[in-house]
Design a protein around this motif. Structure first.
Motif, PDB file in Angstrom:
ATOM      1  N   PHE A   1      43.577  30.718  40.754  1.00 29.22           N
ATOM      2  CA  PHE A   1      42.443  31.096  39.917  1.00 29.22           C
ATOM      3  C   PHE A   1      41.148  31.066  40.710  1.00 29.22           C
ATOM      4  O   PHE A   1      40.288  31.955  40.557  1.00 29.22           O
ATOM      5  N   PHE A   2      40.987  30.073  41.576  1.00 28.92           N
ATOM      6  CA  PHE A   2      39.788  29.965  42.422  1.00 28.92           C
ATOM      7  C   PHE A   2      39.711  31.159  43.380  1.00 28.92           C
ATOM      8  O   PHE A   2      38.631  31.719  43.590  1.00 28.92           O
ATOM      9  N   ASP A   3      40.846  31.547  43.964  1.00 24.68           N
ATOM     10  CA  ASP A   3      40.872  32.738  44.823  1.00 24.68           C
ATOM     11  C   ASP A   3      40.341  33.952  44.071  1.00 24.68           C
ATOM     12  O   ASP A   3      39.547  34.741  44.596  1.00 24.68           O
ATOM     13  N   HIS A   4      40.808  34.118  42.854  1.00 24.63           N
ATOM     14  CA  HIS A   4      40.392  35.237  42.011  1.00 24.63           C
ATOM     15  C   HIS A   4      38.880  35.204  41.773  1.00 24.63           C
ATOM     16  O   HIS A   4      38.200  36.239  41.878  1.00 24.63           O
ATOM     17  N   MET A   5      38.331  34.039  41.495  1.00 18.87           N
ATOM     18  CA  MET A   5      36.896  33.919  41.240  1.00 18.87           C
ATOM     19  C   MET A   5      36.076  34.195  42.501  1.00 18.87           C
ATOM     20  O   MET A   5      35.034  34.855  42.439  1.00 18.87           O
ATOM     21  N   LEU A   6      36.530  33.700  43.646  1.00 18.98           N
ATOM     22  CA  LEU A   6      35.811  33.959  44.896  1.00 18.98           C
ATOM     23  C   LEU A   6      35.826  35.439  45.249  1.00 18.98           C
ATOM     24  O   LEU A   6      34.825  35.976  45.748  1.00 18.98           O
ATOM     25  N   GLU A   7      36.937  36.110  44.984  1.00 18.42           N
ATOM     26  CA  GLU A   7      36.988  37.550  45.245  1.00 18.42           C
ATOM     27  C   GLU A   7      36.011  38.295  44.339  1.00 18.42           C
ATOM     28  O   GLU A   7      35.289  39.194  44.785  1.00 18.42           O
ATOM     29  N   LEU A   8      35.965  37.915  43.058  1.00 16.10           N
ATOM     30  CA  LEU A   8      35.007  38.533  42.144  1.00 16.10           C
ATOM     31  C   LEU A   8      33.568  38.296  42.613  1.00 16.10           C
ATOM     32  O   LEU A   8      32.731  39.205  42.586  1.00 16.10           O
ATOM     33  N   PHE A   9      33.285  37.069  43.021  1.00 16.44           N
ATOM     34  CA  PHE A   9      31.955  36.728  43.529  1.00 16.44           C
ATOM     35  C   PHE A   9      31.578  37.620  44.709  1.00 16.44           C
ATOM     36  O   PHE A   9      30.475  38.184  44.763  1.00 16.44           O
ATOM     37  N   ALA A  10      32.493  37.770  45.666  1.00 15.90           N
ATOM     38  CA  ALA A  10      32.206  38.571  46.851  1.00 15.90           C
ATOM     39  C   ALA A  10      32.035  40.047  46.508  1.00 15.90           C
ATOM     40  O   ALA A  10      31.103  40.708  46.989  1.00 15.90           O
TER      41      ALA A  10
ATOM     42  N   HIS B   1      31.207  41.481  43.635  1.00 13.49           N
ATOM     43  CA  HIS B   1      29.990  41.737  42.872  1.00 13.49           C
ATOM     44  C   HIS B   1      28.743  41.377  43.663  1.00 13.49           C
ATOM     45  O   HIS B   1      27.660  41.905  43.377  1.00 13.49           O
ATOM     46  N   GLY B   2      28.892  40.501  44.655  1.00 12.25           N
ATOM     47  CA  GLY B   2      27.781  40.181  45.540  1.00 12.25           C
ATOM     48  C   GLY B   2      27.625  41.165  46.681  1.00 12.25           C
ATOM     49  O   GLY B   2      26.657  41.086  47.440  1.00 12.25           O
ATOM     50  N   ARG B   3      28.601  42.063  46.823  1.00 12.07           N
ATOM     51  CA  ARG B   3      28.596  43.078  47.877  1.00 12.07           C
ATOM     52  C   ARG B   3      28.458  42.438  49.264  1.00 12.07           C
ATOM     53  O   ARG B   3      27.686  42.894  50.111  1.00 12.07           O
ATOM     54  N   ILE B   4      29.245  41.369  49.459  1.00 17.23           N
ATOM     55  CA  ILE B   4      29.277  40.706  50.760  1.00 17.23           C
ATOM     56  C   ILE B   4      30.714  40.648  51.261  1.00 17.23           C
ATOM     57  O   ILE B   4      31.662  40.699  50.493  1.00 17.23           O
ATOM     58  N   GLY B   5      30.857  40.558  52.570  1.00 15.64           N
ATOM     59  CA  GLY B   5      32.152  40.279  53.169  1.00 15.64           C
ATOM     60  C   GLY B   5      32.408  38.787  53.127  1.00 15.64           C
ATOM     61  O   GLY B   5      31.503  37.981  53.389  1.00 15.64           O
TER      62      GLY B   5
ATOM     63  N   ASP C   1      34.440  40.617  28.065  1.00 14.54           N
ATOM     64  CA  ASP C   1      34.987  40.694  26.710  1.00 14.54           C
ATOM     65  C   ASP C   1      34.078  39.943  25.730  1.00 14.54           C
ATOM     66  O   ASP C   1      32.912  40.282  25.606  1.00 14.54           O
ATOM     67  N   GLU C   2      34.573  38.881  25.096  1.00 16.26           N
ATOM     68  CA  GLU C   2      33.792  38.204  24.054  1.00 16.26           C
ATOM     69  C   GLU C   2      32.785  37.203  24.624  1.00 16.26           C
ATOM     70  O   GLU C   2      31.966  36.652  23.879  1.00 16.26           O
ATOM     71  N   SER C   3      32.836  36.969  25.934  1.00 19.01           N
ATOM     72  CA  SER C   3      31.979  35.963  26.570  1.00 19.01           C
ATOM     73  C   SER C   3      30.794  36.624  27.277  1.00 19.01           C
ATOM     74  O   SER C   3      30.899  37.753  27.758  1.00 19.01           O
ATOM     75  N   LEU C   4      29.704  35.899  27.337  1.00 20.71           N
ATOM     76  CA  LEU C   4      28.522  36.373  28.061  1.00 20.71           C
ATOM     77  C   LEU C   4      28.014  35.273  28.968  1.00 20.71           C
ATOM     78  O   LEU C   4      27.698  34.163  28.518  1.00 20.71           O
ATOM     79  N   GLY C   5      27.964  35.574  30.262  1.00 20.80           N
ATOM     80  CA  GLY C   5      27.475  34.616  31.244  1.00 20.80           C
ATOM     81  C   GLY C   5      26.142  35.049  31.815  1.00 20.80           C
ATOM     82  O   GLY C   5      25.820  36.242  31.851  1.00 20.80           O
TER      83      GLY C   5
ATOM     84  N   ILE D   1      30.581  33.889  34.819  1.00 20.80           N
ATOM     85  CA  ILE D   1      29.681  33.119  35.678  1.00 20.80           C
ATOM     86  C   ILE D   1      29.811  33.554  37.138  1.00 20.80           C
ATOM     87  O   ILE D   1      28.807  33.778  37.827  1.00 20.80           O
ATOM     88  N   PHE D   2      31.027  33.691  37.636  1.00 19.00           N
ATOM     89  CA  PHE D   2      31.202  34.045  39.040  1.00 19.00           C
ATOM     90  C   PHE D   2      30.719  35.464  39.332  1.00 19.00           C
ATOM     91  O   PHE D   2      30.133  35.724  40.391  1.00 19.00           O
ATOM     92  N   LYS D   3      30.945  36.387  38.414  1.00 18.54           N
ATOM     93  CA  LYS D   3      30.427  37.742  38.599  1.00 18.54           C
ATOM     94  C   LYS D   3      28.895  37.730  38.571  1.00 18.54           C
ATOM     95  O   LYS D   3      28.240  38.394  39.392  1.00 18.54           O
ATOM     96  N   ALA D   4      28.323  36.989  37.645  1.00 17.89           N
ATOM     97  CA  ALA D   4      26.863  36.899  37.562  1.00 17.89           C
ATOM     98  C   ALA D   4      26.286  36.233  38.808  1.00 17.89           C
ATOM     99  O   ALA D   4      25.208  36.619  39.291  1.00 17.89           O
TER     100      ALA D   4
END
Length: 195
Positions: free
Chosen positions: A35-44, A46-50, A99-103, A166-169
């Protein structure tokens, strides 16, 4: 290119991380915590970073040390890659629906580390990821990067969706803040310095 890399080894974890703030081509994450891997990938993304992360931690205990230590190293590298911080926007913020959540995340690359975290994560575990570690990761990241960071879930039901928002934001906010703005001469501070 604004890049940095580091290897950090303790009795609890072995962490290798590389960041590239100007080229998002390469994103590879392997921490042993799915799950953490998934969140870090989303962060990167959406952050447009390598971002390249390889972590070997004491997962036979739990994922706390792995998640926190990745946050420590990632924060250190963001700070290093930004260098003197000249001409960056410095501030970033984003609302992200999932979906139903807002961060919501707002951040300031200020040199004054601080975290305000406001989220009710009712499901305590997602896979082998303890959801209370979201706050631990953000604290480690913000304090090592020298970032003032506010993260909030305004509403939602599904814990996965809340954390993903949160991670995408976080990624989108960081992308704004690290963007070089040619209208900013020197650092974006009346002090003339951001540490």
């Amino acid at each position: 290119m604004r890049t940095a890399s580091k290897s950090r080894s303790t009795f609890e974890t072995k962490i290798n991380v590389a960041v590239n703030l100007d080229d998002p081509t390469t994103v590879t994450i392997n921490t042993g915590v799915g799950f953490f891997d998934h969140m870090l990938e989303l962060f990167a993304r959406h952050g447009r970073i390598g971002l390249e992360v390889k972590a070997d931690g004491d997962l036979h205990i739990d994922s706390h040390h792995t998640v926190e230590d990745v946050g420590i190293v990632l924060g250190q590298l963001i700070k290093e890659a930004l260098g003197d911080k000249k001409s960056i926007n410095r501030y970033g913020s984003a609302y992200v629906p999932m979906d139903e959540s807002l961060g919501f995340v707002a951040l300031d690359i200020s040199g004054r580390p601080f975290l305000v975290f406001d989220a009710s994560l009712t499901n305590p575990k997602l896979g082998n990821f303890d959801t209370e570690l979201v706050q631990e990761f953000l604290q480690a990241f913000a304090f090592q990067a020298g970032i003032t960071l506010h993260a909030k879930v305004l509403y939602g039901d599904n814990t996965h969706h809340k954390i993903e928002a949160i991670f995408k934001a976080l990624g989108r906010s960081l992308a704004q803040a690290i963007t070089v703005n040619p209208e900013i001469k020197g650092v974006n501070s009346t002090k003339g310095l951001i540490e």
